[in-house]
Motif scaffolding. Structure first.
Motif, PDB file in Angstrom:
ATOM      1  N   HIS A  95       0.849  -1.633  -0.235  1.00 27.12           N
ATOM      2  CA  HIS A  95      -0.155   0.498  -0.145  1.00 27.12           C
ATOM      3  C   HIS A  95       1.074   1.641   0.080  1.00 27.12           C
ATOM      4  O   HIS A  95       1.356   2.233   1.619  1.00 27.12           O
ATOM      5  N   PRO A  96       0.666   2.130  -1.022  1.00 25.49           N
ATOM      6  CA  PRO A  96       1.528   3.144  -1.286  1.00 25.49           C
ATOM      7  C   PRO A  96       0.851   4.380  -0.386  1.00 25.49           C
ATOM      8  O   PRO A  96       2.345   4.810   0.606  1.00 25.49           O
ATOM      9  N   GLU A  97      -0.061   3.926  -0.106  1.00 29.12           N
ATOM     10  CA  GLU A  97      -0.258   5.027   1.362  1.00 29.12           C
ATOM     11  C   GLU A  97       0.189   4.822   2.451  1.00 29.12           C
ATOM     12  O   GLU A  97      -0.067   5.955   4.057  1.00 29.12           O
ATOM     13  N   LEU A 104       6.358  11.186   9.924  1.00 28.61           N
ATOM     14  CA  LEU A 104       8.057  11.098   9.895  1.00 28.61           C
ATOM     15  C   LEU A 104       8.395  11.828   8.019  1.00 28.61           C
ATOM     16  O   LEU A 104       8.016  11.618   7.529  1.00 28.61           O
ATOM     17  N   ARG A 105       9.152  12.997   8.181  1.00 31.48           N
ATOM     18  CA  ARG A 105       9.972  13.583   7.243  1.00 31.48           C
ATOM     19  C   ARG A 105       9.773  12.234   6.458  1.00 31.48           C
ATOM     20  O   ARG A 105      11.116  10.909   6.827  1.00 31.48           O
ATOM     21  N   VAL A 106      10.371  12.065   5.031  1.00 33.66           N
ATOM     22  CA  VAL A 106      11.199  11.062   4.110  1.00 33.66           C
ATOM     23  C   VAL A 106      12.108  10.579   4.758  1.00 33.66           C
ATOM     24  O   VAL A 106      12.976   9.468   4.165  1.00 33.66           O
ATOM     25  N   GLY A 107      12.985  11.340   4.280  1.00 36.25           N
ATOM     26  CA  GLY A 107      14.380  11.462   4.442  1.00 36.25           C
ATOM     27  C   GLY A 107      14.535  10.597   6.138  1.00 36.25           C
ATOM     28  O   GLY A 107      15.947   9.517   5.911  1.00 36.25           O
ATOM     29  N   THR A 108      13.946  10.424   7.313  1.00 39.27           N
ATOM     30  CA  THR A 108      13.949  10.321   8.559  1.00 39.27           C
ATOM     31  C   THR A 108      13.936   8.639   8.658  1.00 39.27           C
ATOM     32  O   THR A 108      13.977   7.556   8.984  1.00 39.27           O
ATOM     33  N   SER A 109      12.904   8.880   7.312  1.00 41.12           N
ATOM     34  CA  SER A 109      12.111   7.317   6.933  1.00 41.12           C
ATOM     35  C   SER A 109      13.371   6.265   6.117  1.00 41.12           C
ATOM     36  O   SER A 109      13.263   5.243   6.299  1.00 41.12           O
ATOM     37  N   VAL A 110      13.864   6.496   5.676  1.00 40.62           N
ATOM     38  CA  VAL A 110      14.800   5.817   4.424  1.00 40.62           C
ATOM     39  C   VAL A 110      15.538   6.167   5.526  1.00 40.62           C
ATOM     40  O   VAL A 110      16.131   4.932   4.959  1.00 40.62           O
ATOM     41  N   ALA A 111      16.720   6.867   6.267  1.00 40.20           N
ATOM     42  CA  ALA A 111      17.640   6.481   6.870  1.00 40.20           C
ATOM     43  C   ALA A 111      17.474   5.593   8.258  1.00 40.20           C
ATOM     44  O   ALA A 111      18.009   5.057   8.851  1.00 40.20           O
ATOM     45  N   GLU A 112      16.408   5.112   8.595  1.00 42.67           N
ATOM     46  CA  GLU A 112      15.631   4.430   9.770  1.00 42.67           C
ATOM     47  C   GLU A 112      16.574   3.376   9.734  1.00 42.67           C
ATOM     48  O   GLU A 112      17.435   3.119  10.981  1.00 42.67           O
ATOM     49  N   PRO A 113      16.524   2.471   8.454  1.00 45.26           N
ATOM     50  CA  PRO A 113      17.864   1.292   8.899  1.00 45.26           C
ATOM     51  C   PRO A 113      18.745   0.846   9.419  1.00 45.26           C
ATOM     52  O   PRO A 113      19.300   0.443   9.904  1.00 45.26           O
ATOM     53  N   MET A 114      19.186   2.111   8.741  1.00 43.67           N
ATOM     54  CA  MET A 114      20.351   2.854   9.092  1.00 43.67           C
ATOM     55  C   MET A 114      20.891   3.707  11.167  1.00 43.67           C
ATOM     56  O   MET A 114      21.985   2.945  11.595  1.00 43.67           O
ATOM     57  N   GLU A 139      14.532  12.945  -6.741  1.00 41.53           N
ATOM     58  CA  GLU A 139      15.547  14.002  -6.220  1.00 41.53           C
ATOM     59  C   GLU A 139      15.897  14.032  -4.726  1.00 41.53           C
ATOM     60  O   GLU A 139      14.799  13.652  -4.058  1.00 41.53           O
ATOM     61  N   ALA A 140      17.213  14.055  -4.299  1.00 40.36           N
ATOM     62  CA  ALA A 140      16.822  14.371  -3.021  1.00 40.36           C
ATOM     63  C   ALA A 140      16.302  15.306  -1.812  1.00 40.36           C
ATOM     64  O   ALA A 140      16.811  15.037  -0.310  1.00 40.36           O
ATOM     65  N   SER A 141      16.342  16.280  -2.502  1.00 40.10           N
ATOM     66  CA  SER A 141      15.883  17.274  -1.815  1.00 40.10           C
ATOM     67  C   SER A 141      14.068  16.987  -1.014  1.00 40.10           C
ATOM     68  O   SER A 141      13.715  16.823  -0.178  1.00 40.10           O
ATOM     69  N   LEU A 142      13.522  15.661  -1.807  1.00 41.50           N
ATOM     70  CA  LEU A 142      12.591  15.635  -1.608  1.00 41.50           C
ATOM     71  C   LEU A 142      12.384  14.765  -0.091  1.00 41.50           C
ATOM     72  O   LEU A 142      11.860  14.782   0.726  1.00 41.50           O
ATOM     73  N   HIS A 148       2.533  12.905   3.032  1.00 41.46           N
ATOM     74  CA  HIS A 148       1.161  13.417   1.758  1.00 41.46           C
ATOM     75  C   HIS A 148       1.754  13.823   1.125  1.00 41.46           C
ATOM     76  O   HIS A 148       0.578  14.467   0.746  1.00 41.46           O
ATOM     77  N   GLN A 149       3.102  14.531   1.152  1.00 43.05           N
ATOM     78  CA  GLN A 149       2.784  15.285  -0.117  1.00 43.05           C
ATOM     79  C   GLN A 149       3.911  14.699  -1.336  1.00 43.05           C
ATOM     80  O   GLN A 149       3.663  15.271  -2.683  1.00 43.05           O
TER      81      GLN A 149
END
Lengths: 254, 331, 276
Positions: A95-97, A104-114, A139-142, A148-149
Motif C-alpha cells: 500500500h503506497p499510502e 516522519l519526514r521522508v529522509g528520516t524514514s529512509v535512514a531508519e534502517p541505518m 530528487e534528493a531534496s524530497l 502526504h506530499q
C-alpha cells in the motif's frame, strides 16, 4: 544446499489456529515448502489471494515462525533473534499510502534502517539518503518532505530506497505494484529489475500477476492453497509451464 | 447500425476540499446498438465518472458543467425523477467492481431477484434467471445470502440482476478486478456472451488492456478526462495512433519477449482543475511538439478511428521503425 | 483571536462555549461575586437579586460563586481521571494490540468483565470500598472508562501495526520501544485524543451521578452534580438552586461532545482513512 542460498526453507509450513482452546479451528496457510533463494536472484511467487504467498514471504523474513520445518537465513537456522540480522533483511509492501510513517519526514524514514543498526552520524545518514533517493529516480531534496506530499509511485520508490539503504542480502517485494496505475507500475517494475541486477541482493517478488512476476523474476514459483506447485526458470513461463494450474494462470494473461 | 448512446463533449466537475476537480473534460464517444466497447484508462482518467454519469448516479458534490449524453437520441439529463428511475430500471444494467457489496446483505438471492422482477419468490422464472448466468445448483444459490457466495458466484448473481429486466445497455465498471485471475476469464466470457444472447450493448470500463483486446469490438482510451483514441480494438491494439495509447500498451508486462524490457511512461497522469487548453498528455509524451502545449488537439478521423493528437496523421503514415523510435526529430 | 476549526460551525461553537465555561470556572471565583462559604450571606432561599445573581440556598449562601466553583470542580474531577485513564489505556492497549498472545487475551477478558457491569453500579461498589470523596470518584471514573479506552487503543494499534512501514521497521530489526514510540504512538495519538474528549463528558456524567447520589464530592466542596442534588430538595420553592448548576452541567457535557465530534473528523486515523 548450495553455498550461496540466502534464505532456505526446509519443509516449512504454517498453521494458524483461532478460537477458544476447546473449539480450536486450524488452517494450513502454508503446507510444506522447500525453497532456496540465492544471492543475486529474484524468485517470483505468484498465486491468488489466500494462496499463502504473503505468509510465505513473512516466513522467509522470520516475521512468522514456521509451525513445522525450518528457516535458514544466511545459512544459519533462524532462532527468532533479529540482532544478528539487523539491516540484512527488508520488505517493501503493497500500500503506497501506508508505505511511510506519515509523521516522519521522508529522509528520516529512509535512514531508519541505518538508525536501527546504529551506524553512521546524522550527516552520513543525510548523505546516504540523498544517494539512495537518486538511485530510485527521485530528487534528493524530497528527503525534507512529508509522505502526504508525495504520489503513490513516489512513495513506493521511497520505500524501495529505505529497503536498500543498508545493502541488505534479502528483500521481499510483496504486491508492490498492484495498487499503482498502469503507467506507474511499469516504472516500478523496471526500477526493481534494474536495481536488483546492479546490487545483486536476493529477492522474493510476490504478486498475483503472472505477467509482472515473470518479467521481474529469474525463477517463478506458483503457489496454490499453501503449496508450491511448480518452480522453474521464468523462461518456462513465457512458453509452456508444466503444471495445469500454471497454464491456467498463463491463459489469463495472453 | 444506429447509435444507442451518444456522449457529447461531456464535462463533469467535483467540488472537493482541495478545490474543483475536473474529472471529465469534454469526452466524446458514440456507441452503436449491440456493440461491445472497452473503455480503458488509469485512475484519474475519468472512466469511473463516465460510467456513473451515463446513469446519472454521480454523487451530490459532482456537477455536469458542459456537454450531453443521449440515450436513444434522448438526453439523460432531460429526464424527470420518475423518468430517470424508469430509465435506470428498464434500460440500464450496472455491474460493479465488488459484487458482494453490490448485493443487499440482508436479503437472500431469490428475494432480490423477485424484487427486481416483481415476482413472487417462489416463481420458477427466478431459477431460469440464475441458470442463464451459468450458475449451477440454482436452488441452493437462490436461498443464500450474498456473504455466503464466493466472489465469482456473487458476480454472476449481480449479472443476473443486471440483465433481469432486459436492459439495452450494460455498464460493467472493473467487474473482475476484485476476483482471482483464474475466475476473471469465466466472468468475462459470461459478460460478453450477453450481447449475442439478449441484444444488449456492453460497455466495459477497465484498466486491463488484455481483457479489452481479447473481448471487445471497440476500444476507447481515456486520458485526462477525455477519450483520446477510439476505434476497432484490433486496429488500435495493432497500431495505436495516440502516443499515450501506444505507451500504455508498451508499459504492460505480458507482451514483452523473454528477457525483454517494457517501456515505462515517465511522470504520472494529470489532475485537472479546469478545462485543459493543451494536450493533457504533452508533459509525458515523447512525440510532443510546441503545438501540443499551445493548442488542444481536436478529435479527427484518421485511419478509421477517432484520435485526438496533433501528430496522429504523421504517426499513421510513418514507417514502423520511426514509430519505435518515437522521437521528436521525426518532423 | 483565531478560533480553530475554520468553517465548521458546531466545532467552533464548542470551542467558544468551553472557553466561556473555563473562564467562568477558573477566573470567575476570584471576581467580587461574594464568598461561597459565607452562611447567611443573604436571606434564605431568595430568588436571583442584585446582591446574589443566582439566588441563595437554604443556608443563605449566595449561589453564584458556588456554581462558578462547581464548574471548576466538575472540570477538574472529570479531566484528571481521564488523563490517567488515557495513559493507562495507551500502555495496556498498545502492548495488547501489538504483542497479541496471552496478554491480549487477558486484557480483552478483563475489559469484557468490567464492561458487563452497569457503570453506576461499578461506581457505587468502588465508592463503597474506597469511601466517598475525591479519591473514590477518581477511582470509579478510571475503572469505568478504562475498558472502552483500552479497546479503542488496541483496535487502532492493530490497524496501524499492519501498515507497511511498521513491517519494514520490524524486519529491519527495530526494537520494541522504537516500534511503539516512533511508529505506533504518534499515529494512534489522534484516536486517543478524540476518545479522551468523549470520555471527559462520560466522566462528567459519572461524577455528577455519584455526587447527586450524595456519595461523590463531600461538603464543603461542591461540584455541579452535588449542587443539583442540594437544590433538588427545594425544586418547588426555589427551582433556581437546581436549574442553574444543571444548566451549566448540560452545556459542559454538550460542548465537550461537540468538540469530540469535531476532533474526530480531523484526527482519528480510522475514521478518516481506514474505514472509508
Amino acid at each position: 544446499m548450495p553455498a550461496d542460498a540466502v534464505v532456505s526453507l526446509r519443509s516449512a509450513g504454517v498453521t494458524f489456529s483461532s478460537g477458544p482452546p476447546w473449539d480450536r479451528e486450524s488452517l494450513d496457510a502454508v503446507g510444506t515448502v522447500d525453497l532456496d533463494i540465492h544471492r543475486g536472484e529474484t524468485v517470483g511467487l505468484v498465486g491468488e489471494s489466500g494462496s499463502g504467498k504473503t505468509t510465505l514471504g513473512r516466513v522467509c523474513l522470520g516475521m512468522q515462525p514456521p509451525s513445522r520445518g525450518a528457516v535458514l537465513i544466511d545459512g544459519a537456522p533462524f532462532d527468532g533473534h533479529r540482532g544478528r540480522l539487523r539491516g540484512r533483511l527488508q520488505i517493501v509492501g503493497q500500500h503506497p499510502e501506508w508505505a511511510l510513517n506519515p509523521r516522519l519526514r521522508v529522509g528520516t524514514s529512509v535512514a531508519e534502517p541505518m538508525a536501527i543498526m546504529g551506524i553512521g552520524t546524522r550527516a552520513e545518514h543525510r548523505k546516504r539518503v540523498g544517494v539512495m533517493l537518486e538511485m530510485v529516480g527521485l530528487e534528493a531534496s524530497l528527503a525534507g518532505r512529508f509522505p502526504h506530499q508525495l504520489s503513490g509511485g513516489q512513495r513506493q520508490r521511497v520505500a524501495i530506497a529505505r529497503s536498500l539503504i543498508t545493502d541488505p542480502s534479502f528483500v521481499v517485494f510483496d504486491e508492490v505494484v498492484s495498487a499503482l496505475d498502469m503507467s506507474v507500475q511499469a516504472q516500478i517494475l523496471n526500477l526493481i529489475k534494474d536495481i536488483q541486477a546492479a546490487q545483486g541482493f536476493a529477492a522474493l517478488f510476490i504478486s498475483h500477476d503472472l505477467a509482472a512476476v515473470r518479467y521481474v523474476a529469474h525463477r517463478v514459483a506458483v503457489m496454490l492453497d499453501g503449496d508450491i506447485l511448480e518452480i522453474a526458470p521464468s523462461e518456462r513461463f513465457y512458453g509452456r509451464p508444466a503444471h495445469p494450474y500454471s497454464r491456467q494462470l498463463q491463459a489469463a494473461i495472453t | 447500425m444506429k447509435s444507442l448512446l451518444r456522449i457529447e463533449k461531456i464535462a463533469v466537475e467535483y467540488a472537493t476540499e482541495g478545490g474543483r476537480l475536473r474529472a471529465l473534460d469534454g469526452a466524446t464517444l458514440t456507441v452503436a446498438a449491440g456493440e461491445t466497447v472497452g473503455i480503458v484508462g488509469e485512475s484519474g482518467s475519468g472512466k469511473s465518472t463516465l460510467a456513473l454519469t451515463i446513469g446519472r448516479v454521480l454523487p451530490a458534490y459532482a456537477r455536469r458543467v458542459a456537454g450531453d449524453i443521449l440515450f436513444d437520441e434522448q438526453s439523460v439529463f432531460a429526464h424527470s425523477d420518475s423518468e430517470l428511475r424508469a430509465f435506470r430500471r428498464d434500460e440500464l444494467g450496472f455491474i460493479f467492481q465488488n459484487p458482494v457489496s453490490a448485493l443487499d446483505p440482508t436479503m437472500r438471492v431469490k428475494y432480490q431477484l423477485a424484487h427486481i422482477l416483481d415476482l413472487k419468490s417462489s416463481d420458477p422464472a427466478i431459477m431460469s434467471h440464475l441458470e442463464r448466468v451459468g450458475l449451477k445448483d440454482v436452488e441452493r444459490v437462490a436461498n443464500r445470502f450474498p456473504h455466503e457466495l464466493s466472489g465469482g458466484m456473487a458476480q454472476r448473481v449481480v449479472i443476473a440482476l443486471a440483465i433481469a429486466r432486459g436492459p439495452r445497455l450494460l455498464i460493467a465498471d472493473e467487474p473482475t478486478s476484485s476476483l482471482d485471475s483464474t475466475i476473471r476469464d469465466q466472468i468475462l466470457e459470461l459478460l460478453f456472451s450477453l450481447p449475442a444472447q439478449t441484444g444488449a450493448t456492453l460497455l466495459l470500463f477497465t484498466h486491463d488492456l488484455r481483457s479489452v483486446a481479447k473481448y471487445c469490438d471497440r476500444v476507447a482510451v481515456m486520458y485526462g478526462g477525455d477519450v483520446i483514441e477510439n476505434g476497432l480494438a484490433e486496429a488500435v491494439f495493432s497500431r495505436p495512433l495516440h502516443p499515450y495509447a501506444d505507451a500504455l500498451l508498451k508499459a504492460a508486462p505480458g507482451a514483452e519477449a523473454i528477457g525483454g524490457k517494457i517501456e515505462a511512461i515517465p511522470g504520472r497522469p494529470p489532475i485537472l482543475r479546469e478545462r485543459s487548453e493543451r494536450c493533457p498528455f504533452a508533459p509525458r509524451c515523447t512525440w510532443v511538439v510546441d503545438l501540443c502545449r499551445k493548442q488542444r488537439p481536436a478529435s479527427e478521423i484518421i485511419a478509421g478511428r477517432l484520435v485526438s493528437c496533433h501528430r496522429a496523421e504523421e504517426r499513421a503514415t510513418a514507417a514502423p521503425a520511426q514509430l519505435v523510435k518515437g522521437a521528436n526529430n521525426a518532423s | 483571536m483565531r478560533i480553530p476549526f475554520q468553517g465548521d460551525f458546531l466545532s467552533r461553537l464548542a470551542v467558544v462555549l468551553l472557553a466561556i465555561l473555563l473562564l467562568l470556572g477558573f477566573v470567575g471565583p476570584s471576581l467580587p461575586v461574594g464568598d461561597p462559604a459565607a452562611i447567611a450571606f443573604g436571606p434564605r432561599l431568595s430568588p436571583p437579586a442584585p446582591g446574589w445573581l443566582m439566588g441563595t440556598d437554604n443556608l443563605g449562601r449566595t449561589m453564584l460563586p458556588r456554581v462558578l466553583q462547581g464548574i471548576r470542580i466538575t472540570f477538574v474531577l472529570a479531566t484528571a481521571p481521564v488523563l490517567i485513564t488515557s495513559v493507562l489505556a495507551v500502555v495496556i492497549g498498545m502492548l495488547a494490540g501489538y504483542l497479541g498472545g496471552w496478554f491480549d487475551e487477558l486484557v480483552a477478558r478483563l475489559a469484557d468483565v468490567l464492561f458487563a457491569f452497569p457503570s453506576l453500579l461499578l461506581g457505587l461498589i468502588l465508592v463503597a470500598i474506597m469511601g466517598p470523596g475525591v479519591r473514590g470518584i477518581t477511582a470509579a471514573i478510571i475503572l469505568i472508562t478504562l475498558p472502552l479506552m483500552v479497546r479503542v487503543v488496541r483496535a487502532t494499534t492493530l490497524s496501524i501495526a499492519s501498515r507497511d512501514y511498521v513491517a519494514a521497521s520490524r524486519v529491519s530489526g527495530a526494537s520494541l520501544p522504537r516500534l511503539l514510540l516512533v511508529h505506533l504512538l504518534p499515529n494512534i495519538a489522534g484516536a486517543v485524543v478524540v476518545q479522551a474528549t468523549f470520555t471527559i463528558s462520560v466522566s462528567m456524567l459519572i461524577e455528577s451521578g455519584l455526587s447527586f447520589l450524595g456519595i461523590g464530592v463531600q461538603p464543603p466542596v461542591a461540584s455541579l452534580g452535588s449542587l443539583v442534588q442540594n437544590g433538588s430538595v427545594y425544586l418547588v420553592q426555589a427551582p433556581w438552586l437546581a436549574l442553574a448548576p444543571g444548566f451549566f452541567l448540560a452545556v459542559a457535557i454538550f460542548s465537550v461532545n461537540l468538540l469530540g465530534d469535531g476532533l474526530r473528523d480531523r484526527l482519528d486515523p480510522l475514521e478518516a482513512h481506514g474505514l472509508k
